[in-house]
Design a protein around this motif. Structure first.
Motif, PDB file in Angstrom:
ATOM      1  N   HIS A 287      32.751  43.749  38.088  1.00 16.62           N
ATOM      2  CA  HIS A 287      31.856  44.285  37.053  1.00 16.62           C
ATOM      3  C   HIS A 287      30.566  43.468  37.009  1.00 16.62           C
ATOM      4  CE1 HIS A 287      30.371  46.032  33.372  1.00 16.62           C
ATOM      5  NE2 HIS A 287      30.371  44.850  32.763  1.00 16.62           N
ATOM      6  N   VAL A 288      29.445  44.127  37.238  1.00 19.98           N
ATOM      7  CA  VAL A 288      28.140  43.488  37.080  1.00 19.98           C
ATOM      8  C   VAL A 288      27.847  43.449  35.587  1.00 19.98           C
ATOM      9  CG1 VAL A 288      25.699  43.569  37.684  1.00 19.98           C
ATOM     10  CG2 VAL A 288      27.406  44.403  39.304  1.00 19.98           C
ATOM     11  N   LYS A 289      27.865  42.250  35.007  1.00 23.10           N
ATOM     12  CA  LYS A 289      27.942  42.125  33.554  1.00 23.10           C
ATOM     13  C   LYS A 289      26.588  41.965  32.871  1.00 23.10           C
ATOM     14  CE  LYS A 289      30.479  39.615  29.957  1.00 23.10           C
ATOM     15  NZ  LYS A 289      31.440  38.513  29.682  1.00 23.10           N
ATOM     16  N   VAL A 290      25.765  41.020  33.344  1.00 26.28           N
ATOM     17  CA  VAL A 290      24.520  40.686  32.646  1.00 26.28           C
ATOM     18  C   VAL A 290      23.425  40.456  33.661  1.00 26.28           C
ATOM     19  CG1 VAL A 290      23.402  39.150  30.968  1.00 26.28           C
ATOM     20  CG2 VAL A 290      25.862  39.573  30.812  1.00 26.28           C
ATOM     21  N   ASN A 291      22.195  40.785  33.276  1.00 23.55           N
ATOM     22  CA  ASN A 291      21.014  40.531  34.094  1.00 23.55           C
ATOM     23  C   ASN A 291      20.072  39.604  33.328  1.00 23.55           C
ATOM     24  OD1 ASN A 291      19.000  40.682  36.041  1.00 23.55           O
ATOM     25  ND2 ASN A 291      18.089  42.514  35.142  1.00 23.55           N
ATOM     26  N   TYR A 292      19.882  38.382  33.842  1.00 18.84           N
ATOM     27  CA  TYR A 292      18.936  37.438  33.256  1.00 18.84           C
ATOM     28  C   TYR A 292      17.649  37.437  34.096  1.00 18.84           C
ATOM     29  CZ  TYR A 292      23.300  35.752  31.133  1.00 18.84           C
ATOM     30  OH  TYR A 292      24.506  35.654  30.480  1.00 18.84           O
ATOM     31  N   GLU A 294      16.375  34.886  35.876  1.00 23.95           N
ATOM     32  CA  GLU A 294      16.546  34.207  37.158  1.00 23.95           C
ATOM     33  C   GLU A 294      17.976  34.256  37.668  1.00 23.95           C
ATOM     34  OE1 GLU A 294      15.100  30.237  36.931  1.00 23.95           O
ATOM     35  OE2 GLU A 294      13.034  30.828  36.505  1.00 23.95           O
ATOM     36  N   TYR A 295      18.902  34.795  36.858  1.00 21.66           N
ATOM     37  CA  TYR A 295      20.303  34.815  37.242  1.00 21.66           C
ATOM     38  C   TYR A 295      20.896  36.186  36.924  1.00 21.66           C
ATOM     39  CZ  TYR A 295      19.660  29.741  37.121  1.00 21.66           C
ATOM     40  OH  TYR A 295      19.195  28.469  37.330  1.00 21.66           O
ATOM     41  N   TRP A 296      22.071  36.440  37.526  1.00 21.65           N
ATOM     42  CA  TRP A 296      22.866  37.593  37.134  1.00 21.65           C
ATOM     43  C   TRP A 296      24.324  37.174  37.108  1.00 21.65           C
ATOM     44  CZ3 TRP A 296      25.650  40.865  40.933  1.00 21.65           C
ATOM     45  CH2 TRP A 296      25.579  40.365  42.239  1.00 21.65           C
ATOM     46  N   ARG A 297      25.134  37.915  36.348  1.00 25.06           N
ATOM     47  CA  ARG A 297      26.496  37.488  36.048  1.00 25.06           C
ATOM     48  C   ARG A 297      27.489  38.585  36.429  1.00 25.06           C
ATOM     49  NH1 ARG A 297      27.553  33.403  31.964  1.00 25.06           N
ATOM     50  NH2 ARG A 297      29.758  33.327  31.376  1.00 25.06           N
ATOM     51  N   VAL A 298      28.597  38.173  37.029  1.00 24.79           N
ATOM     52  CA  VAL A 298      29.625  39.099  37.499  1.00 24.79           C
ATOM     53  C   VAL A 298      30.971  38.681  36.909  1.00 24.79           C
ATOM     54  CG1 VAL A 298      30.905  39.905  39.526  1.00 24.79           C
ATOM     55  CG2 VAL A 298      28.434  39.647  39.652  1.00 24.79           C
ATOM     56  N   LYS A 299      31.776  39.667  36.566  1.00 22.13           N
ATOM     57  CA  LYS A 299      33.151  39.419  36.122  1.00 22.13           C
ATOM     58  C   LYS A 299      34.106  40.020  37.145  1.00 22.13           C
ATOM     59  CE  LYS A 299      36.365  40.125  32.264  1.00 22.13           C
ATOM     60  NZ  LYS A 299      36.524  40.686  30.901  1.00 22.13           N
ATOM     61  N   ILE A 300      35.090  39.221  37.572  1.00 21.71           N
ATOM     62  CA  ILE A 300      36.094  39.666  38.541  1.00 21.71           C
ATOM     63  C   ILE A 300      37.467  39.600  37.879  1.00 21.71           C
ATOM     64  CG2 ILE A 300      37.098  39.316  40.823  1.00 21.71           C
ATOM     65  CD1 ILE A 300      34.601  37.762  41.600  1.00 21.71           C
ATOM     66  N   THR A 301      38.217  40.686  37.967  1.00 18.07           N
ATOM     67  CA  THR A 301      39.566  40.740  37.398  1.00 18.07           C
ATOM     68  C   THR A 301      40.553  41.181  38.476  1.00 18.07           C
ATOM     69  OG1 THR A 301      38.664  41.365  35.237  1.00 18.07           O
ATOM     70  CG2 THR A 301      41.019  41.701  35.578  1.00 18.07           C
ATOM     71  N   ALA A 302      41.633  40.443  38.614  1.00 14.35           N
ATOM     72  CA  ALA A 302      42.722  40.808  39.533  1.00 14.35           C
ATOM     73  C   ALA A 302      43.955  41.136  38.698  1.00 14.35           C
ATOM     74  CB  ALA A 302      43.015  39.679  40.507  1.00 14.35           C
ATOM     75  N   THR A 303      44.485  42.346  38.861  1.00 11.77           N
ATOM     76  CA  THR A 303      45.631  42.807  38.077  1.00 11.77           C
ATOM     77  C   THR A 303      46.801  43.097  38.998  1.00 11.77           C
ATOM     78  OG1 THR A 303      44.131  43.830  36.473  1.00 11.77           O
ATOM     79  CG2 THR A 303      46.432  44.503  36.405  1.00 11.77           C
ATOM     80  N   ASN A 304      47.975  42.619  38.604  1.00  7.41           N
ATOM     81  CA  ASN A 304      49.198  42.792  39.376  1.00  7.41           C
ATOM     82  C   ASN A 304      49.967  44.001  38.846  1.00  7.41           C
ATOM     83  OD1 ASN A 304      51.536  42.569  40.847  1.00  7.41           O
ATOM     84  ND2 ASN A 304      52.147  40.574  40.057  1.00  7.41           N
ATOM     85  N   TYR A 305      50.117  45.027  39.669  1.00  2.00           N
ATOM     86  CA  TYR A 305      50.900  46.210  39.315  1.00  2.00           C
ATOM     87  C   TYR A 305      52.282  46.183  39.957  1.00  2.00           C
ATOM     88  CZ  TYR A 305      46.851  48.493  37.194  1.00  2.00           C
ATOM     89  OH  TYR A 305      45.795  48.811  36.382  1.00  2.00           O
ATOM     90  N   ASN A 306      52.617  45.098  40.627  1.00  2.00           N
ATOM     91  CA  ASN A 306      53.914  44.968  41.281  1.00  2.00           C
ATOM     92  C   ASN A 306      54.922  44.422  40.274  1.00  2.00           C
ATOM     93  OD1 ASN A 306      56.088  44.579  42.968  1.00  2.00           O
ATOM     94  ND2 ASN A 306      54.990  43.337  44.470  1.00  2.00           N
ATOM     95  N   LEU A 373      31.241  34.668  37.344  1.00  2.00           N
ATOM     96  CA  LEU A 373      30.422  33.797  38.160  1.00  2.00           C
ATOM     97  C   LEU A 373      28.954  34.091  37.909  1.00  2.00           C
ATOM     98  CD1 LEU A 373      30.387  35.099  41.796  1.00  2.00           C
ATOM     99  CD2 LEU A 373      32.151  35.901  40.244  1.00  2.00           C
ATOM    100  N   LEU A 374      28.179  33.033  37.950  1.00  2.00           N
ATOM    101  CA  LEU A 374      26.744  33.097  37.723  1.00  2.00           C
ATOM    102  C   LEU A 374      26.043  32.868  39.051  1.00  2.00           C
ATOM    103  CD1 LEU A 374      24.809  33.389  35.244  1.00  2.00           C
ATOM    104  CD2 LEU A 374      24.619  30.896  35.264  1.00  2.00           C
ATOM    105  N   LEU A 375      25.169  33.804  39.430  1.00  2.00           N
ATOM    106  CA  LEU A 375      24.479  33.723  40.715  1.00  2.00           C
ATOM    107  C   LEU A 375      22.976  33.695  40.488  1.00  2.00           C
ATOM    108  CD1 LEU A 375      26.885  36.249  41.047  1.00  2.00           C
ATOM    109  CD2 LEU A 375      26.580  35.383  43.359  1.00  2.00           C
ATOM    110  N   LYS A 376      22.300  32.854  41.225  1.00  2.00           N
ATOM    111  CA  LYS A 376      20.845  32.745  41.137  1.00  2.00           C
ATOM    112  C   LYS A 376      20.200  33.843  41.982  1.00  2.00           C
ATOM    113  CE  LYS A 376      17.028  29.450  41.687  1.00  2.00           C
ATOM    114  NZ  LYS A 376      16.565  29.627  40.289  1.00  2.00           N
ATOM    115  N   LYS A 377      19.174  34.472  41.428  1.00  2.00           N
ATOM    116  CA  LYS A 377      18.496  35.543  42.135  1.00  2.00           C
ATOM    117  C   LYS A 377      17.625  34.989  43.262  1.00  2.00           C
ATOM    118  CE  LYS A 377      18.165  38.645  38.132  1.00  2.00           C
ATOM    119  NZ  LYS A 377      17.234  39.331  37.204  1.00  2.00           N
TER     120      LYS A 377
END
Length: 443
Positions: A287-292, A294-306, A373-377
């Motif tokens: 999920h691309v969460k926020v746009n700053y 000089e930076y942008w923010r991503v959320k990663i989720t791993a879900t177990n269906y097993n 995670l926070l990534l620099k543009k």
């Protein structure tokens, strides 16, 4: 010109062929393999002592429970008189030694060896043993990616006791791996007395095992969904990403009888997943969460269906061009992967924090792990246009996840944000330049 186009087409076909997960070669881990090394420590007529070492030299693939099960085929009628650090699963028929005071540990022509469990008696242990056959990946743990055991080898009474002969037809008993026969290499040197004295094996052999996702499972094991703050559409995993069979899926609130049955802890249990449209044991959401500015923010989720498995020491490998500018990762460990050491830094591995989220629990309310995670543009190539913000590839525990079609990626609205205008102009200029050069070649 036709010859040039044919050559480019041939190179493209070769590239995608060697990059295919059906083969042992992995472009993200080109040197990844498991090495089975045999060191002959002592050799007398009818009595040989060897040390066997299993080393996982893969950056992100690990051997999880129930662990490795090493087997081979003896060239002659050898027997294993004794073992430390491991044991065979069966003794076999040792009636030929009925008159002896002691029977061999194993008389099978093809023995199967398993690692001892943690807490084994001290006099049965050797260095790097007794972890139940679990091997960590090199990126996650630089210590526990090695297993070892010692054996004393003899032969049947009616056999000629000569020099030691290496066995053949190796198998580590983990789905997806194939091993070649052992070849002679430079004898191993061992350090003693804190490195002041070195001893050397009489001879050393190595067998190499490589992984193929297709051999492991003909169906994928994970899939990816996508979303972004600038688009209300959530792009789901493709339908039937991991197959369409619903005969072994669990509906919400149900607990089929076979889930309550006891299972052999030494055998891999087939996945029993919750009923979904994708039918995958593991679901990854980006999920691309926020746009700053000089930076942008991503959320990663791993879900177990097993519903049958907890994933210990799990990991995610992500390929994205902006990973070279990661500023901070919250609640996961992170390491850049640069397999070719040539400055390309677009791949990274994520894994859980020890004793916090290093175990992805089985399907349920708490069967997920997540990070941001926070990534620099990098204004030279940063853009939200055309799905650039989404990963190119995602792997879970070393297996490729099914991605949505690029045509379905969440798009910017018609009034695109100004943050991507500069990069768009750069892309447009590159496109014009490419078309101009192509016209020159065709002229």
């Amino acid at each position: 010109m036709g010859a040039i186009l044919n050559a480019l087409f041939a190179v493209t076909i070769i590239f995608f062929t060697i990059s295919s997960p059906t083969h042992g070669y992995d472009p993200l881990d080109p040197f990844g393999k498991i090495i089975i090394k045999w060191d002959l420590l002592q050799s007398l007529p009818g009595h040989h002592t060897v040390q066997v070492t299993i080393e996982n030299k893969q950056e992100y693939r690990h051997v999880e429970k129930p662990g490795w099960k090493l087997s081979w085929h003896w060239e002659n009628k050898e027997v294993i008189w004794g073992m430390t650090g491991a044991e065979t699963t069966e003794q076999g028929n040792c009636s030929a030694f009925a008159a002896s005071d002691n029977l061999p540990h194993c008389c099978l022509r093809r023995p199967t060896i398993v690692d001892l469990l943690p807490g084994a008696p001290y006099n049965m242990q050797v260095s790097n043993c007794c972890r139940g056959g679990v091997l960590t990946s090199m990126s996650q743990d630089s210590i526990n990616h090695v297993s070892a055991f010692h054996m004393t080898i003899g032969s049947f009474p009616d056999e000629d006791t000569g020099e030691f002969i290496m066995p053949y037809d190796f198998d580590i008993g983990v789905p997806g791996y194939t091993c070649d026969n052992a070849t002679s290499v430079t004898p191993t040197k061992f350090s003693t007395n804190k490195g002041r004295h070195k001893t050397q094996a009489l001879a050393t052999w190595e067998a190499v095992c490589v992984y193929s996702q297709f051999r492991s499972s003909q169906s994928p094991k994970c899939c990816v969904s996508l979303s972004a703050f600038y688009n209300q559409t959530i792009v789901p995993c493709p339908v039937c990403s991991c197959g369409c069979s619903s005969s072994h899926c669990v509906k919400p609130g149900e607990t089929p009888p076979y889930l309550e049955q006891k299972h052999d802890p030494d055998e891999e249990v087939s996945p029993v997943v919750q009923c979904t449209k994708h039918m995958c044991p593991i679901h990854i959401h980006w999920h691309v969460k926020v746009n700053y500015r000089e930076y942008w923010r991503v959320k990663i989720t791993a879900t177990n269906y097993n519903t049958m498995k907890n994933y210990s020491d799990w990991n995610l490998v992500v390929l994205h061009p902006n990973l070279k500018s990661v500023q901070q990762v919250f609640s996961f460990n992170y390491k850049s992967l640069t397999p070719y050491h040539d400055g390309i830094n677009d791949t990274g591995i994520f894994w859980g924090v020890k004793f916090y989220n290093d175990v992805l629990l089985q399907a349920g309310e708490i069967g997920n792990v997540q990070t941001e995670l926070l990534l620099k543009k990098d204004m030279g190539n940063f853009t939200f246009r055309e799905g650039w913000a989404f990963p190119r590839r995602i792997l879970f525990n070393g297996d490729e996840c099914v991605m949505p079609s690029p045509d379905d990626y969440p798009r910017l609205p018609s009034s695109a944000s100004s943050s991507s205008s500069f990069s768009s102009s750069v892309v447009s200029f590159d496109t014009i330049l490419f078309c101009f050069l192509l016209l020159l070649l065709l002229a």
